[in-house]
Design an enzyme around this catalytic site. Sequence first.
Site, mmCIF file in Angstrom:
data_model
loop_
_atom_site.group_PDB
_atom_site.id
_atom_site.type_symbol
_atom_site.label_atom_id
_atom_site.label_comp_id
_atom_site.label_asym_id
_atom_site.label_seq_id
_atom_site.Cartn_x
_atom_site.Cartn_y
_atom_site.Cartn_z
ATOM 1 N N HIS A 94 -10.864 -15.455 -1.413
ATOM 2 C CA HIS A 94 -9.964 -16.021 -0.407
ATOM 3 C C HIS A 94 -8.776 -16.714 -1.060
ATOM 4 C CE1 HIS A 94 -13.271 -16.556 2.929
ATOM 5 N NE2 HIS A 94 -13.273 -15.346 2.403
ATOM 6 N N GLU A 113 -4.812 -17.705 5.710
ATOM 7 C CA GLU A 113 -5.864 -17.297 4.780
ATOM 8 C C GLU A 113 -5.791 -15.782 4.541
ATOM 9 O OE1 GLU A 113 -10.428 -18.464 4.845
ATOM 10 O OE2 GLU A 113 -10.102 -16.673 6.062
ATOM 11 N N ARG A 130 0.843 -1.201 0.000
ATOM 12 C CA ARG A 130 0.000 0.000 0.000
ATOM 13 C C ARG A 130 0.881 1.255 0.000
ATOM 14 N NH1 ARG A 130 -2.785 3.682 3.572
ATOM 15 N NH2 ARG A 130 -4.840 3.989 2.717
ATOM 16 N N ARG A 189 -6.734 -9.762 6.156
ATOM 17 C CA ARG A 189 -7.841 -9.187 5.385
ATOM 18 C C ARG A 189 -7.344 -7.953 4.654
ATOM 19 N NH1 ARG A 189 -12.798 -9.002 8.973
ATOM 20 N NH2 ARG A 189 -12.803 -11.219 8.480
ATOM 21 N N GLU A 244 -23.057 -9.051 9.260
ATOM 22 C CA GLU A 244 -23.596 -10.407 9.272
ATOM 23 C C GLU A 244 -22.894 -11.243 10.346
ATOM 24 O OE1 GLU A 244 -24.101 -14.612 7.562
ATOM 25 O OE2 GLU A 244 -22.308 -13.514 8.140
HETATM 26 P P1 0O2 Z 1 -14.063 -15.845 11.845
HETATM 27 O O1 0O2 Z 1 -12.708 -15.739 12.393
HETATM 28 O O2 0O2 Z 1 -15.128 -15.735 12.906
HETATM 29 O O3 0O2 Z 1 -14.297 -14.951 10.673
HETATM 30 P P2 0O2 Z 1 -15.333 -24.457 3.770
HETATM 31 O O4 0O2 Z 1 -14.953 -25.729 4.470
HETATM 32 O O5 0O2 Z 1 -14.416 -24.055 2.671
HETATM 33 O O6 0O2 Z 1 -16.776 -24.340 3.414
HETATM 34 P P3 0O2 Z 1 -14.090 -22.703 5.687
HETATM 35 O O7 0O2 Z 1 -12.907 -23.583 5.811
HETATM 36 O O8 0O2 Z 1 -14.658 -22.164 6.950
HETATM 37 O O9 0O2 Z 1 -15.274 -23.395 4.920
HETATM 38 O O10 0O2 Z 1 -13.685 -21.585 4.734
HETATM 39 P P4 0O2 Z 1 -14.470 -20.397 4.078
HETATM 40 O O11 0O2 Z 1 -15.927 -20.510 4.262
HETATM 41 O O12 0O2 Z 1 -13.930 -20.311 2.714
HETATM 42 O O13 0O2 Z 1 -13.931 -19.136 4.874
HETATM 43 C C1 0O2 Z 1 -13.878 -19.036 6.226
HETATM 44 C C2 0O2 Z 1 -13.955 -17.588 6.650
HETATM 45 O O14 0O2 Z 1 -14.546 -16.766 5.645
HETATM 46 C C3 0O2 Z 1 -14.855 -17.424 7.847
HETATM 47 O O15 0O2 Z 1 -14.123 -17.649 8.998
HETATM 48 C C4 0O2 Z 1 -15.285 -15.983 7.728
HETATM 49 O O16 0O2 Z 1 -14.281 -15.104 8.153
HETATM 50 C C5 0O2 Z 1 -15.458 -15.852 6.235
HETATM 51 N N1 0O2 Z 1 -16.814 -16.230 5.850
HETATM 52 C C6 0O2 Z 1 -17.176 -17.304 5.134
HETATM 53 N N2 0O2 Z 1 -18.515 -17.328 4.944
HETATM 54 C C7 0O2 Z 1 -19.006 -16.242 5.586
HETATM 55 C C8 0O2 Z 1 -20.334 -15.714 5.744
HETATM 56 O O17 0O2 Z 1 -21.335 -16.261 5.286
HETATM 57 N N3 0O2 Z 1 -20.448 -14.571 6.474
HETATM 58 C C9 0O2 Z 1 -19.364 -13.927 6.999
HETATM 59 N N4 0O2 Z 1 -19.580 -12.808 7.693
HETATM 60 N N5 0O2 Z 1 -18.116 -14.409 6.875
HETATM 61 C C10 0O2 Z 1 -17.931 -15.549 6.169
HETATM 62 P P5 0O2 Z 1 -14.802 -18.184 10.336
HETATM 63 O O18 0O2 Z 1 -14.284 -19.520 10.652
HETATM 64 O O19 0O2 Z 1 -16.261 -18.003 10.299
HETATM 65 O O20 0O2 Z 1 -14.111 -17.339 11.409
#
Ligand code: 0O2
Length: 208
Positions: free
Chosen positions: A118, A137, A25, A75, A152
Amino acid sequence: MNWEAFLAPYVQVVEELKVKLKGMRAQFEYESQHSPIEFVTGRVKPVPSILDKAYQRNIGMEKIEREIQDIAGMRVVCQFVDDIYAIVEMLRTRNDFTIIEEKDYIEEKKDSGYRSFHLIIEYPVETIRGEKQVVAEIQIRTLAMNFWATNEHSLNYKYEGQIPKNIKARLKRAAEAAFKLDEEMSKIKDEVQEAQRVFHTNKNKPIE
Ligand code: 0O2
Ligand code: 0O2
């Protein structure tokens, strides 16, 4: 389980990546170019969240390192959707880590309405016992996507993952509105950037 020792390499990764991504940045700023990066944040997942995720997905302790990929989470937040892909492209060419998976939740949004790009990477950290590959990640999203995801996430926390149907439907509509905002902003991107360049130049002018 000695969590402090287990998490130490993750802490290191988050700190190193923060420096590197914030450095990108800064470089755009020095060169007075539009920075595709608005801001960067990073965190190590708190132990109770790691345990929750492991429990919900039936992941044994010995598999946590491999299967929970966001223990180290970065992020990168951008102004425009195009910026996301520009950053992804830049990260693909780097040779200080390896991308092991790409998930484009912009092209294919999640059921909840969630959008982001991601990258799952393997990042080598030096430890006193030699090099260790740590999985991390990187979430890349626009300000609008971030606004939606933050709200959300709070509601999910409040309702312990069981958001009532009517609120879920509203959230989906809000996700579409946020995306519409991104699309509209993309259309006037050049105008916005031109204004920001002028502002940036004026801001840096010495006071006479
Ligand atoms: P935190 O720290 O509370 O944010 P998968 O097995 O691939 O379906 P996985 O391994 O959980 O699932 O990976 P995914 O869904 O690609 O990405 C995980 C993270 O992405 C989440 O972390 C969130 O930070 C974000 N994320 C994914 N889906 C959503 C969603 O519907 N809403 C929001 N607000 N964030 C989402 P965690 O574990 O929830 O942890
Ligand atoms: P600046 O240039 O002062 O804004 P840190 O250890 O503090 O460097 P960390 O732990 O990731 O980084 O901090 P945090 O609090 O999560 O936030 C990281 C950076 O993102 C901070 O800037 C915040 O100001 C910035 N930030 C967070 N949310 C927003 C937002 O909605 N909009 C904008 N523009 N910035 C945001 P720095 O790193 O302190 O630098």
